[in-house]
Design a protein around this motif. Structure first.
Motif, PDB file in Angstrom:
ATOM      1  N   LEU A  49     -14.764  89.730-100.666  1.00 48.91           N
ATOM      2  CA  LEU A  49     -13.677  88.883-100.187  1.00 48.91           C
ATOM      3  C   LEU A  49     -12.368  89.401-100.787  1.00 48.91           C
ATOM      4  N   THR A  50     -11.424  89.751 -99.930  1.00 45.91           N
ATOM      5  CA  THR A  50     -10.312  90.606-100.339  1.00 45.91           C
ATOM      6  C   THR A  50      -8.959  89.987-100.051  1.00 45.91           C
ATOM      7  N   THR A  51      -8.039  90.141-101.005  1.00 44.11           N
ATOM      8  CA  THR A  51      -6.624  89.902-100.729  1.00 44.11           C
ATOM      9  C   THR A  51      -5.835  91.023-101.380  1.00 44.11           C
ATOM     10  N   LEU A  52      -5.143  91.796-100.556  1.00 45.30           N
ATOM     11  CA  LEU A  52      -4.365  92.945-101.030  1.00 45.30           C
ATOM     12  C   LEU A  52      -2.997  92.923-100.357  1.00 45.30           C
ATOM     13  N   ALA A  53      -2.285  91.826-100.563  1.00 43.93           N
ATOM     14  CA  ALA A  53      -0.973  91.645 -99.951  1.00 43.93           C
ATOM     15  C   ALA A  53       0.110  91.724-101.023  1.00 43.93           C
ATOM     16  N   GLY A  54       1.283  92.142-100.586  1.00 47.26           N
ATOM     17  CA  GLY A  54       2.394  92.240-101.521  1.00 47.26           C
ATOM     18  C   GLY A  54       2.864  90.900-102.041  1.00 47.26           C
ATOM     19  N   ASP A  55       2.535  89.810-101.330  1.00 47.01           N
ATOM     20  CA  ASP A  55       2.953  88.482-101.773  1.00 47.01           C
ATOM     21  C   ASP A  55       1.804  87.688-102.398  1.00 47.01           C
ATOM     22  N   ASP A  56       0.775  88.378-102.898  1.00 48.48           N
ATOM     23  CA  ASP A  56      -0.309  87.687-103.592  1.00 48.48           C
ATOM     24  C   ASP A  56       0.233  86.929-104.807  1.00 48.48           C
ATOM     25  N   THR A  57      -0.315  85.750-105.032  1.00 43.35           N
ATOM     26  CA  THR A  57       0.028  84.957-106.211  1.00 43.35           C
ATOM     27  C   THR A  57      -1.258  84.554-106.907  1.00 43.35           C
ATOM     28  N   GLU A  58      -1.129  84.085-108.149  1.00 44.82           N
ATOM     29  CA  GLU A  58      -2.310  83.627-108.868  1.00 44.82           C
ATOM     30  C   GLU A  58      -2.962  82.451-108.149  1.00 44.82           C
ATOM     31  N   GLY A  59      -2.157  81.584-107.558  1.00 50.31           N
ATOM     32  CA  GLY A  59      -2.701  80.450-106.827  1.00 50.31           C
ATOM     33  C   GLY A  59      -3.531  80.889-105.641  1.00 50.31           C
ATOM     34  N   ARG A  60      -3.020  81.875-104.896  1.00 46.32           N
ATOM     35  CA  ARG A  60      -3.783  82.377-103.739  1.00 46.32           C
ATOM     36  C   ARG A  60      -5.106  82.978-104.199  1.00 46.32           C
ATOM     37  N   VAL A  61      -5.081  83.748-105.280  1.00 45.94           N
ATOM     38  CA  VAL A  61      -6.304  84.386-105.772  1.00 45.94           C
ATOM     39  C   VAL A  61      -7.300  83.338-106.247  1.00 45.94           C
ATOM     40  N   ARG A  62      -6.827  82.296-106.899  1.00 46.35           N
ATOM     41  CA  ARG A  62      -7.746  81.240-107.356  1.00 46.35           C
ATOM     42  C   ARG A  62      -8.381  80.518-106.160  1.00 46.35           C
ATOM     43  N   ARG A  63      -7.604  80.294-105.118  1.00 47.76           N
ATOM     44  CA  ARG A  63      -8.173  79.663-103.923  1.00 47.76           C
ATOM     45  C   ARG A  63      -9.205  80.579-103.266  1.00 47.76           C
ATOM     46  N   LEU A  64      -8.916  81.871-103.248  1.00 48.53           N
ATOM     47  CA  LEU A  64      -9.865  82.827-102.687  1.00 48.53           C
ATOM     48  C   LEU A  64     -11.159  82.844-103.499  1.00 48.53           C
ATOM     49  N   CYS A  65     -11.026  82.744-104.814  1.00 46.80           N
ATOM     50  CA  CYS A  65     -12.211  82.721-105.674  1.00 46.80           C
ATOM     51  C   CYS A  65     -13.031  81.448-105.454  1.00 46.80           C
ATOM     52  N   ALA A  66     -12.356  80.333-105.196  1.00 51.45           N
ATOM     53  CA  ALA A  66     -13.080  79.098-104.873  1.00 51.45           C
ATOM     54  C   ALA A  66     -13.869  79.280-103.578  1.00 51.45           C
ATOM     55  N   LYS A  67     -13.272  79.976-102.606  1.00 50.59           N
ATOM     56  CA  LYS A  67     -13.976  80.273-101.360  1.00 50.59           C
ATOM     57  C   LYS A  67     -15.149  81.212-101.611  1.00 50.59           C
ATOM     58  N   ALA A  68     -14.985  82.148-102.524  1.00 48.95           N
ATOM     59  CA  ALA A  68     -16.072  83.075-102.859  1.00 48.95           C
ATOM     60  C   ALA A  68     -17.260  82.332-103.458  1.00 48.95           C
ATOM     61  N   ARG A  69     -16.980  81.334-104.280  1.00 46.50           N
ATOM     62  CA  ARG A  69     -18.047  80.522-104.873  1.00 46.50           C
ATOM     63  C   ARG A  69     -18.754  79.674-103.821  1.00 46.50           C
ATOM     64  N   GLN A  70     -17.994  79.159-102.852  1.00 47.94           N
ATOM     65  CA  GLN A  70     -18.542  78.291-101.808  1.00 47.94           C
ATOM     66  C   GLN A  70     -18.063  78.824-100.460  1.00 47.94           C
ATOM     67  N   PRO A  71     -18.643  79.951 -99.982  1.00 47.43           N
ATOM     68  CA  PRO A  71     -18.119  80.588 -98.774  1.00 47.43           C
ATOM     69  C   PRO A  71     -18.379  79.825 -97.492  1.00 47.43           C
ATOM     70  N   VAL A  72     -19.398  78.989 -97.476  1.00 46.74           N
ATOM     71  CA  VAL A  72     -19.759  78.193 -96.311  1.00 46.74           C
ATOM     72  C   VAL A  72     -19.906  76.750 -96.762  1.00 46.74           C
ATOM     73  N   SER A  73     -19.508  75.795 -95.915  1.00 49.91           N
ATOM     74  CA  SER A  73     -19.520  74.390 -96.321  1.00 49.91           C
ATOM     75  C   SER A  73     -20.916  73.952 -96.761  1.00 49.91           C
ATOM     76  N   PRO A  74     -20.993  73.098 -97.774  1.00 52.77           N
ATOM     77  CA  PRO A  74     -22.292  72.686 -98.322  1.00 52.77           C
ATOM     78  C   PRO A  74     -23.226  72.095 -97.274  1.00 52.77           C
ATOM     79  N   GLY A  75     -22.672  71.335 -96.320  1.00 49.83           N
ATOM     80  CA  GLY A  75     -23.519  70.726 -95.301  1.00 49.83           C
ATOM     81  C   GLY A  75     -24.245  71.758 -94.454  1.00 49.83           C
TER      82      GLY A  75
END
Length: 307
Positions: A49-75
């Motif tokens: 799961l990748t983000t390689l943008a010039g406007d990346d922020t720590e917040g965006r990366v943390r949200r991406l990492c949350a998606k990496a932990r739970q890539p598909v909804s629990p249901g």
């Protein structure tokens, strides 16, 4: 292993035959219903799961990492019996390694960092080597390096070998993925030879693209690279991984890549330690397809945001 120039020079690529082989794949491989869901779940586990943008922020990366932990909804995962499914890794620039490592702590998901003057690979060589060391020290467990395309275009295979070997040494215990930037190498024969040289120099993975070229991953390039992997494994006994990156955004495309891997290399290469997708939007489309399998209805794409 030492550079074997006789082996490198013997490598050829029949472009028309390669293209015909790949053109037949969609018509021969139609995966439906629960089999499709199972294959798509496997694809999720193989995504960097990748983000390689010039406007990346720590917040965006943390949200991406949350998606990496739970890539598909629990249901959906519960209905499929696949609780605990995660992606293969999170891939970021060097400056974003620290927040990614922190956000993924305890998950077992590694952080991959692009390095060596990504994406052009034209910064001074000593700085590229130093960048690898800095990324490993910051906590990256995988390093995606880029080769100097000019070595391939000039046929200077010794220079390419020496460059990749030194980068491999700098990675230490971290896994190294060698990005060939195949869209800029000119011919499929160059792709085949560059793949072989990178593996001889110690690459743990060979990867198609940075995602910044005008042409990124394609099925013909994939066929060339994975047949180089197959030949290398047959001669040396060493299994090298493969990562297509750039332009793979639909679930149906992921299925074609998985099918080609299975046909050419077998089931062993359908695991995250030997196969990855370099992608961002791909996960959203796969999640939509899995939700359709469970509920019978397609949801809006905005319901499956990456971060």
């Amino acid at each position: 292993m030492p550079l074997d120039m006789a082996w490198v020079r013997s490598v050829q690529a029949n472009t028309s035959a390669i293209e015909r082989r790949c053109a037949t794949l969609p018509g021969r491989r139609s995966i439906k219903k629960e089999h499709q869901a199972a294959w798509l779940a496997r694809a999720v586990s193989c995504i960097d799961l990748t983000t390689l943008a010039g406007d990346d922020t720590e917040g965006r990366v943390r949200r991406l990492c949350a998606k990496a932990r739970q890539p598909v909804s629990p249901g959906i995962l519960s209905a499929l019996g696949l609780e605990g499914l995660t992606v293969g890794a999170v891939c970021v620039y060097h400056d974003m390694i620290a927040p990614a490592v922190e956000a993924l702590e305890g998950s077992g998901i590694p952080v991959a960092a692009v390095s060596t003057g990504f994406p052009a690979g034209l910064s001074p060589f000593h700085l590229r080597i130093a960048e690898i060391g800095e990324s490993v020290a910051a906590g990256a467990r995988e390093i995606d390096i880029v080769i100097s395309r000019r070595h391939v275009l000039q046929g200077d295979w010794q220079a390419l070998y020496d460059e990749v070997a030194e980068m491999r040494a700098a990675c230490g215990e971290a896994h190294m993925k060698a990005i060939l930037a195949t869209g800029e190498l000119g011919t499929l024969r160059n792709v085949a030879r560059a793949s072989l040289v990178a593996m001889m120099a110690g690459a743990d993975f060979i990867k198609t693209s940075t995602g910044k070229e005008s042409v990124n991953a394609t099925l013909p390039v994939t066929l060339v690279m994975i047949r180089a992997i197959r030949e290398y494994e047959a001669r040396t006994g060493i299994k090298v991984g493969y990562k297509p990156a750039g332009g793979i955004s639909k679930a149906k495309d992921a299925l074609m890549y998985l099918a080609l891997m299975k046909e050419e290399l077998g089931d062993r290469w359908l695991s995250p330690d030997l196969f990855r997708f370099g992608a961002s939007s791909l996960l959203g489309d796969i999640e939509r397809q899995l939700e359709h399998h469970v509920t019978g209805a397609y949801s809006a794409s905005w319901r499956h945001a990456m971060g």
